[in-house]
Design an enzyme around this catalytic site. Structure first.
Site, PDB file in Angstrom:
ATOM      1  CG  ASN A 230      -1.934   1.105   1.207  1.00 50.61           C
ATOM      2  OD1 ASN A 230      -2.312   1.554   0.125  1.00 50.61           O
ATOM      3  ND2 ASN A 230      -2.350   1.587   2.366  1.00 50.61           N
TER       4      ASN A 230
ATOM      5  CG  ASP B 292       4.671  -9.649   4.097  1.00 53.14           C
ATOM      6  OD1 ASP B 292       3.906  -9.423   3.146  1.00 53.14           O
ATOM      7  OD2 ASP B 292       4.279  -9.765   5.284  1.00 53.14           O
TER       8      ASP B 292
ATOM      9  CB  SER C 273      -4.928   3.601  16.260  1.00 48.01           C
ATOM     10  OG  SER C 273      -6.147   4.231  15.911  1.00 48.01           O
TER      11      SER C 273
ATOM     12  CE1 TYR D 208      -6.996   1.272  12.922  1.00 46.72           C
ATOM     13  CE2 TYR D 208      -5.454  -0.066  11.644  1.00 46.72           C
ATOM     14  CZ  TYR D 208      -5.739   1.075  12.386  1.00 46.72           C
ATOM     15  OH  TYR D 208      -4.759   2.012  12.581  1.00 46.72           O
TER      16      TYR D 208
ATOM     17  CE  LYS E 101      -2.640   0.146  14.188  1.00 43.58           C
ATOM     18  NZ  LYS E 101      -1.201   0.174  13.809  1.00 43.58           N
TER      19      LYS E 101
ATOM     20  NE  ARG F 106     -13.700  10.691  14.197  1.00 48.65           N
ATOM     21  CZ  ARG F 106     -14.989  10.675  14.454  1.00 48.65           C
ATOM     22  NH1 ARG F 106     -15.535  11.700  15.107  1.00 48.65           N
ATOM     23  NH2 ARG F 106     -15.757   9.672  14.068  1.00 48.65           N
TER      24      ARG F 106
ATOM     25  CG  ASP G  88     -18.082   7.606  11.398  1.00 44.19           C
ATOM     26  OD1 ASP G  88     -17.109   6.842  11.487  1.00 44.19           O
ATOM     27  OD2 ASP G  88     -18.336   8.269  10.389  1.00 44.19           O
TER      28      ASP G  88
HETATM   29  C1  WQD Z   1     -13.192  11.593  10.065  1.00 42.17           C
HETATM   30  C2  WQD Z   1     -14.535  12.300  10.126  1.00 42.17           C
HETATM   31  C3  WQD Z   1     -16.359  10.920   9.394  1.00 42.17           C
HETATM   32  C4  WQD Z   1     -14.947  10.633   5.230  1.00 42.17           C
HETATM   33  C5  WQD Z   1      -9.650   7.097  11.076  1.00 42.17           C
HETATM   34  C6  WQD Z   1      -9.296   5.671  11.149  1.00 42.17           C
HETATM   35  C7  WQD Z   1      -8.802   5.359  12.536  1.00 42.17           C
HETATM   36  C8  WQD Z   1      -7.648   6.267  12.900  1.00 42.17           C
HETATM   37  C9  WQD Z   1      -8.096   7.707  12.787  1.00 42.17           C
HETATM   38  C10 WQD Z   1      -5.521   5.227  12.344  1.00 42.17           C
HETATM   39  C11 WQD Z   1     -15.654  11.417  10.658  1.00 42.17           C
HETATM   40  C12 WQD Z   1     -16.162  12.099   8.451  1.00 42.17           C
HETATM   41  C13 WQD Z   1     -15.075  10.914   6.590  1.00 42.17           C
HETATM   42  C14 WQD Z   1     -15.865  11.187   4.309  1.00 42.17           C
HETATM   43  C15 WQD Z   1     -16.978  12.304   6.147  1.00 42.17           C
HETATM   44  N1  WQD Z   1      -6.525   6.079  12.069  1.00 42.17           N
HETATM   45  N2  WQD Z   1     -16.062  11.742   7.025  1.00 42.17           N
HETATM   46  N3  WQD Z   1     -16.854  12.018   4.810  1.00 42.17           N
HETATM   47  O1  WQD Z   1     -13.046   7.478  11.073  1.00 42.17           O
HETATM   48  O2  WQD Z   1     -12.085   9.310  12.567  1.00 42.17           O
HETATM   49  O3  WQD Z   1     -10.706   7.397  11.935  1.00 42.17           O
HETATM   50  O4  WQD Z   1      -8.537   7.887  11.433  1.00 42.17           O
HETATM   51  O5  WQD Z   1      -5.358   4.560  13.272  1.00 42.17           O
HETATM   52  O6  WQD Z   1      -8.382   4.050  12.585  1.00 42.17           O
HETATM   53  O7  WQD Z   1     -10.461   4.972  10.855  1.00 42.17           O
HETATM   54  O8  WQD Z   1     -11.329   9.110  10.193  1.00 42.17           O
HETATM   55  O9  WQD Z   1     -11.183  10.465   8.148  1.00 42.17           O
HETATM   56  O10 WQD Z   1     -12.622   8.366   8.102  1.00 42.17           O
HETATM   57  O11 WQD Z   1     -13.396  10.353   9.390  1.00 42.17           O
HETATM   58  O12 WQD Z   1     -17.900  13.038   6.573  1.00 42.17           O
HETATM   59  O13 WQD Z   1     -15.812  10.968   3.075  1.00 42.17           O
HETATM   60  O14 WQD Z   1     -14.921  12.674   8.811  1.00 42.17           O
HETATM   61  O15 WQD Z   1     -17.746  10.671   9.613  1.00 42.17           O
HETATM   62  O16 WQD Z   1     -16.542  12.246  11.391  1.00 42.17           O
HETATM   63  P1  WQD Z   1     -11.907   8.332  11.474  1.00 42.17           P
HETATM   64  P2  WQD Z   1     -12.110   9.547   8.851  1.00 42.17           P
END
Ligand code: WQD
Length: 341
Positions: free
Chosen positions: A35, A58, A123, A147, A151, A229, A293
């Site tokens: 990736n 790997d 995370s 996931y 962690k 966030r 979420d």
């Molecule tokens: C952020 C906000 C969505 C996409 C991720 C990983 C988690 C950790 C932190 C590593 C939320 C909103 C999102 C979109 C939207 N990373 N959103 N439209 O879910 O907080 O967590 O990053 O460890 O494991 O999952 O991040 O960027 O997906 O979402 O409205 O197209 O943006 O609902 O409120 P998330 P995200």
């Protein structure tokens, strides 16, 4: 120090390699390139003006890990892992095999050498469904997706190992939401296919690769109804890793530290900041909530300041300006064709 970086060519890994080199460390990295692209490390070497060895390897290759780690390192910085929440729901055993079993092989290989210093990419996902913000390191942990479970499982492996062998010093760094790119615009986030995360999707919409941003939920109990966030600039995050490495001698066994800014921003606030950076409006539509979420998650970042002497300094405007520079300078990432899902 001589540092081995796993997942070195990835988004966070490449930024960490750059800051390690800038801080004078000797860096050897490996990645399976599932990736990421080795091109990111070519650019890291140019940006730092320093040499760096990158090996294709790997986590699920115990013999390969033994051979590389057997060369002798002062510390390991461990980023390698699968990280798509949605994919983890569809393929939980792949995530366990890669992230947990792979890390088991890494730790076992380390145990066959004198190296007992580890910085692990954990995370905020380990906090599960957050009820109260800001979140500090004492918040109960729970897995809300496979996931996040990987962690949590790796953290537990580290706690157990350090309890058995007092020589281990392990920093479990719990990231909040990493975004942005190095100010040069030469390294950044290069998601394959349609991005799940907000910032890359917003940036791809701003350059016209996506029609509009889906705002997942406009009825949350937040100041503007959209999800909140703790976005943290990837360079601040990388500097937090260098700080943790420098302070590892003060760690007792395995200890968790949040890496966040301590401030939450909503989806609409991020879209507005991105529009300012791009100098154009970014089309978006309020859509139903995305299952799983949380309404709001942001860090109590005080322990990082106390224990690592580190705080994030880059604000949302800089995160968006740097993300925009990366996006416009590298429309197809490191050259990977964008396969539309
Ligand atoms: C952020 C906000 C969505 C996409 C991720 C990983 C988690 C950790 C932190 C590593 C939320 C909103 C999102 C979109 C939207 N990373 N959103 N439209 O879910 O907080 O967590 O990053 O460890 O494991 O999952 O991040 O960027 O997906 O979402 O409205 O197209 O943006 O609902 O409120 P998330 P995200």
């Amino acid at each position: 120090m001589k540092v081995l970086v796993t997942g070195a060519s990835g988004f966070i890994g490449s930024h960490a390699c750059l800051e390690l080199l800038n801080a004078g460390h000797e860096v050897v990295g490996f990645d399976n390139f599932s990736n990421s692209s080795p091109e990111s490390i070519e650019r890291v070497k140019t940006l730092s003006g320093k040499p760096m060895r990158l090996v294709k390897l790997d986590l699920r290759d115990p013999d390969g890990l033994d051979a590389l780690i057997g060369e002798g390192f002062d510390a390991v910085m461990h980023f390698a892992g699968l990280k798509a929440v949605g994919e983890s729901v569809e393929k939980p055993s792949l995530y366990h095999d890669n992230n947990v079993l792979g890390t088991h092989h890494l730790l076992a290989a380390m145990e066959r050498t004198p190296c007992r210093k580890l910085v692990f990419s954990s995370s905020c996902t380990v906090y599960g469904a957050v009820e109260k913000n800001p979140v500090d390191e004492r918040h109960p942990r729970s897995a809300v997706n496979p996931y996040g479970k990987t962690k949590l499982d790796v953290e537990d492996m580290c706690y157990e190992l350090a309890a058995e062998d007092k020589r281990w010093k392990i920093a479990l760094l719990r990231y909040f939401n990493p975004v942005g790119a190095h100010e040069s615009g030469r390294i950044g986030e290069d998601p394959q296919g349609v991005p799940n995360n907000l910032m890359p999707y917003v940036m791809q919409t701003a350059v016209g690769r996506r029609e509009f941003v889906n705002v997942w939920g406009g009825d949350y109990p937040t100041h503007d109804g959209t999800g909140v966030r703790d976005y943290i600039h990837v360079v601040d995050l990388a500097l937090g890793h260098v700080a943790a490495l420098d302070k590892l001698d003060s760690f007792k066994g395995a200890q968790a530290v949040n890496l966040g800014t301590g401030r939450g921003y909503s989806v609409l606030e991020l879209i507005a900041a991105a529009a300012k950076a791009a100098g154009k409006s970014i089309p978006h539509k309020i859509m139903p909530r995305r299952p799983g979420d949380a309404p709001a998650v942001w860090a109590d970042a005080s322990l990082a300041k106390k224990k690592l002497g580190w705080t994030a300094t880059r604000d949302l405007d800089q995160m968006c300006a740097d993300a925009w520079r990366w996006q416009t300078g590298n429309p197809a990432g490191y050259g990977a064709a964008d396969v539309r899902a």
